[in-house]
Design an enzyme around this catalytic site. Structure first.
Site, PDB file in Angstrom:
ATOM      1  N   LYS A 168       0.708  -1.250   0.083  1.00 57.18           N
ATOM      2  CA  LYS A 168      -0.055  -0.170   0.140  1.00 57.18           C
ATOM      3  C   LYS A 168       0.793   1.408  -0.107  1.00 57.18           C
ATOM      4  O   LYS A 168       0.457   2.340  -0.295  1.00 57.18           O
ATOM      5  CB  LYS A 168      -0.840   0.015   1.114  1.00 57.18           C
ATOM      6  CG  LYS A 168      -2.101   0.869   1.058  1.00 57.18           C
ATOM      7  CD  LYS A 168      -3.346   0.542   2.049  1.00 57.18           C
ATOM      8  CE  LYS A 168      -2.888   0.697   3.525  1.00 57.18           C
ATOM      9  NZ  LYS A 168      -4.336   0.784   4.135  1.00 57.18           N
ATOM     10  N   LYS A 179      -6.522  -7.694  -1.075  1.00 61.05           N
ATOM     11  CA  LYS A 179      -6.221  -8.936  -1.886  1.00 61.05           C
ATOM     12  C   LYS A 179      -4.989  -9.493  -1.868  1.00 61.05           C
ATOM     13  O   LYS A 179      -4.772 -10.879  -2.001  1.00 61.05           O
ATOM     14  CB  LYS A 179      -6.817  -8.545  -3.361  1.00 61.05           C
ATOM     15  CG  LYS A 179      -8.107  -8.409  -3.457  1.00 61.05           C
ATOM     16  CD  LYS A 179      -8.545  -8.016  -4.972  1.00 61.05           C
ATOM     17  CE  LYS A 179     -10.226  -7.695  -5.164  1.00 61.05           C
ATOM     18  NZ  LYS A 179     -10.723  -6.801  -4.262  1.00 61.05           N
ATOM     19  N   THR A 229     -11.962 -13.022 -25.885  1.00 66.98           N
ATOM     20  CA  THR A 229     -11.398 -12.046 -26.259  1.00 66.98           C
ATOM     21  C   THR A 229      -9.980 -11.886 -26.584  1.00 66.98           C
ATOM     22  O   THR A 229      -9.223 -11.080 -27.102  1.00 66.98           O
ATOM     23  CB  THR A 229     -11.669 -10.965 -25.065  1.00 66.98           C
ATOM     24  OG1 THR A 229     -10.788 -11.448 -23.795  1.00 66.98           O
ATOM     25  CG2 THR A 229     -13.228 -10.457 -25.093  1.00 66.98           C
ATOM     26  N   GLY A 262       4.383  -7.882 -27.728  1.00 64.62           N
ATOM     27  CA  GLY A 262       3.050  -8.577 -28.260  1.00 64.62           C
ATOM     28  C   GLY A 262       3.099  -8.440 -29.900  1.00 64.62           C
ATOM     29  O   GLY A 262       2.428  -9.326 -30.422  1.00 64.62           O
TER      30      GLY A 262
END
Length: 334
Positions: A60, A72, A101, A189
């Site tokens: 945090k 989480k 997707t 990518g």
């Protein structure tokens, strides 16, 4: 933009993996772009953290990690899993839409439509190919190849072919391979190229031939193999390195954007990234009295109205105007 996840070299790979998975779920299934951006930002910041995170409280302290994400992280560190993700993975709707997707050309809306029609897998898509548009058919055809990252060595080979062909066509062209490749990434990518020419400015008429003749040249030498979309200023397609005796190279996604010469370096800056670096630079520009986007840098008047675009002949010009120390592309992966 590629749909493939970059390989992690972070000591916090497990955390960044679950954050990216949550981000994709929020974008593809819930269409919650603000949550997608929040998870992606947290993943990007944590990926660069040099040591293993031991608690949500520690995480945090990083910019972009709020209380909910910290909770989480605590759950993941304590149990090795996340209840929310387990539930998502077990949900047929979520997992199917997320998977669909990954096929280039299929966005969240199309994925949900296919799912509603009972189309959930690659085999389902193949059996319903008549429902796919041209872009989606190519995405399905080359699905396995498009899932693979492109090693930097291969990117350098492709860059050499492109720059050589463009220069031989007309030495006045300027072409730059952008994205994470320009920032020094070990894999990419897809191939994202910005192109300009002195004959094309923001004041001139459109010059589609400047883009189309480059595409034609790369098709003639069999480097570009398929066209997905070809407009006046943007080409989206597929390319492949020439096959060698012992190796057939995978098919790769390639985008070429033609940008007016006077807007070129704002475009190069923007498409080099990273996203977080771009946001930080825009914020700094505003603090110095300028508005910066992918097209122009403009001074802001006392009323907050932007003035005329400033003349820019290099990326460094932009840094100089806003009084920010120049950073090489390799130093922009925030």
């Amino acid at each position: 933009m590629s749909k493939r996840k970059a390989p992690q070299e972070s000591p916090n790979e497990g955390i960044t993996d679950f954050l990216v998975e949550l981000a994709n779920y929020e974008r593809n299934v819930n269409r919650a772009i603000h949550k997608y951006n929040a998870y992606r930002k947290a993943a990007s910041v944590i990926a660069k953290y040099p040591t293993k995170i031991k608690s949500g409280t520690e995480a945090k302290k990083l910019d972009g990690v709020g209380a909910k994400i910290a909770e989480k992280i605590d759950e993941f560190l304590a149990t090795g899993k996340l209840r929310k993700l387990e539930k998502i993975r077990q949900d047929d709707t979520s997992s199917s839409i997320n998977f669909l997707t990954r096929v280039t050309g299929i966005g969240p809306a199309a994925a949900r439509k296919f799912f509603d029609e009972g189309i959930k897998t690659l085999d389902d898509l193949r059996n319903n190919e008549h429902k796919l548009n041209h872009h989606q058919k190519i995405g399905l055809k080359h699905f396995d190849d498009f899932e693979k990252r492109i090693p930097r060595k291969e990117m350098l080979q492709m860059q050499e072919i492109i720059l050589d062909k463009v220069n031989n066509l007309d030495p006045e062209y300027i072409a730059t391979v952008c994205g994470s490749f320009r920032r020094g990434a070990e894999s990419s990518g897809d191939m994202d190229i910005l192109l300009t020419h002195p004959d094309f400015t923001s004041e001139s008429a459109k010059q589609p031939r400047l883009l189309h003749q480059v595409v034609q040249c790369l098709e003639d030498c069999n480097f570009i193999t398929d066209t997905l979309v070809k407009g006046d200023t943007k080409f989206m397609g597929v390319c492949q390195l020439p096959c060698e005796s012992d190796q057939d190279y995978p098919y790769r996604r390639i985008d070429i954007r033609l940008i007016p010469k006077d807007q070129y370096y704002c475009g190069v800056l923007y498409f080099t990234g990273s996203d977080i670096f771009n946001k930080n630079m825009r914020t700094h520009a505003l603090e110095k009295g300028f508005t910066l986007n992918e097209y122009t840098l403009r001074p802001l008047g006392v009323t907050g109205i932007a003035g005329e675009p400033l003349p820019i002949d290099s990326e460094k010009d932009i840094f100089d105007y806003i009084q920010w120390k120049y950073r090489e592309p390799k130093d922009r992966s925030e």
